[in-house]
Motif scaffolding. Structure first.
Motif, PDB file in Angstrom:
ATOM      1  N   LEU A   1      30.827 -67.435 -35.362  1.00 39.85           N
ATOM      2  CA  LEU A   1      30.316 -68.273 -34.274  1.00 39.85           C
ATOM      3  C   LEU A   1      29.192 -69.156 -34.812  1.00 39.85           C
ATOM      4  O   LEU A   1      28.493 -68.790 -35.753  1.00 39.85           O
ATOM      5  N   SER A   2      29.019 -70.296 -34.206  1.00 45.30           N
ATOM      6  CA  SER A   2      27.901 -71.153 -34.592  1.00 45.30           C
ATOM      7  C   SER A   2      26.599 -70.510 -34.140  1.00 45.30           C
ATOM      8  O   SER A   2      26.581 -69.662 -33.234  1.00 45.30           O
ATOM      9  N   ASP A   3      25.507 -70.918 -34.767  1.00 41.46           N
ATOM     10  CA  ASP A   3      24.206 -70.387 -34.391  1.00 41.46           C
ATOM     11  C   ASP A   3      23.891 -70.689 -32.933  1.00 41.46           C
ATOM     12  O   ASP A   3      23.303 -69.871 -32.221  1.00 41.46           O
ATOM     13  N   GLU A   4      24.276 -71.888 -32.490  1.00 40.31           N
ATOM     14  CA  GLU A   4      24.009 -72.275 -31.107  1.00 40.31           C
ATOM     15  C   GLU A   4      24.749 -71.371 -30.127  1.00 40.31           C
ATOM     16  O   GLU A   4      24.184 -70.952 -29.101  1.00 40.31           O
ATOM     17  N   LYS A   5      26.001 -71.064 -30.441  1.00 48.18           N
ATOM     18  CA  LYS A   5      26.795 -70.205 -29.571  1.00 48.18           C
ATOM     19  C   LYS A   5      26.208 -68.794 -29.533  1.00 48.18           C
ATOM     20  O   LYS A   5      26.096 -68.182 -28.462  1.00 48.18           O
TER      21      LYS A   5
ATOM     22  N   HIS B   1      32.740 -62.045 -29.219  1.00 43.74           N
ATOM     23  CA  HIS B   1      31.558 -62.903 -29.291  1.00 43.74           C
ATOM     24  C   HIS B   1      30.272 -62.080 -29.162  1.00 43.74           C
ATOM     25  O   HIS B   1      29.279 -62.355 -29.841  1.00 43.74           O
TER      26      HIS B   1
END
Length: 214
Positions: free
Chosen positions: A101-105, A143
């Motif tokens: 996952l992206s850091d933002e997610k 997630h």
């Protein structure tokens, strides 16, 4: 091999449940050790018998020990809480990870997790699971697991119990409240599990922490 399988089982539970004391098979390690000791003594007895040496309990004591071990195994196995197919899953260490996952997610998921614990206080539910948390915050289990392991450097079991311990610290200020009742109130299923989790977070037992509040 049995101990390795048991360790993987415990890892899986810690990644999916907050009440592993009702699901884990910690007793199995003890049974394995008892059986291993009995089988080792059988080998020693056989070797001594081959040399013509016998002892007073030969052929009597070891079978009794084996029956006791078998009785413990049967009693514990019959009382073991079973896992449904929806509860099972491979530990993340054994899963193939196609993408991170992206850091933002992960930050967004982490914020939802914090909110669910601090405001909704989902940790008070002693049967809280990764699946139930996933449904509550509308994020997939993968997630959540990814966020816990990669961003927060923890697992589901430790994450939830951390909030339970912090809640317990506030409850311990009430000197008239029993430690056992506090453990149950904050989401633990047993005092022993509460004590273990509390010591890991606070560095001392709940009773010792309460004494420090004077």
């Amino acid at each position: 091999m049995a101990f390795n399988l048991h360790n993987r089982h415990c890892q899986q539970l810690m990644e999916r449940f907050s009440d592993i004391e009702q699901r884990a098979v910690g007793w199995f390690s003890t049974v394995l050790l008892i059986w291993g000791a009995v089988w080792f003594m059988y080998a020693v007895e056989f070797a001594l018998g081959a040399l013509g040496w016998h002892w007073f309990g030969s052929g009597i004591v070891l079978p009794i020990f084996e029956v006791i071990a078998l009785a413990i195994f049967v009693q514990k196995a019959l009382g073991q809480r079973s896992l449904h197919s929806a509860d099972k899953g491979l530990p993340r260490a054994n899963q193939g990870r196609t993408a991170l996952l992206s850091d933002e997610k992960m930050q967004r998921v982490a914020s939802k997790l914090e909110l669910s614990m601090k405001e909704d206080k989902l940790f008070l539910h002693n049967d809280l699971s990764l699946k139930k948390l996933s449904e509550s915050i509308a994020e997939t289990e993968n997630h959540i697991s990814e966020t816990l392991s990669q961003l927060l450097q923890t697992n589901f079991f430790q994450f939830v119990n951390g909030f339970r311990v912090e809640e317990a610290k506030a409850e311990l200020k009430d000197k008239g409240k029993l430690v056992t009742n506090i453990a149950l109130d904050v989401g633990f299923n047993s005092k022993s599990t509460f004590n273990t989790a509390f010591k890991k977070v606070a560095g001392c037992s709940p009773s010792a922490y309460r004494n420090l509040l004077n």
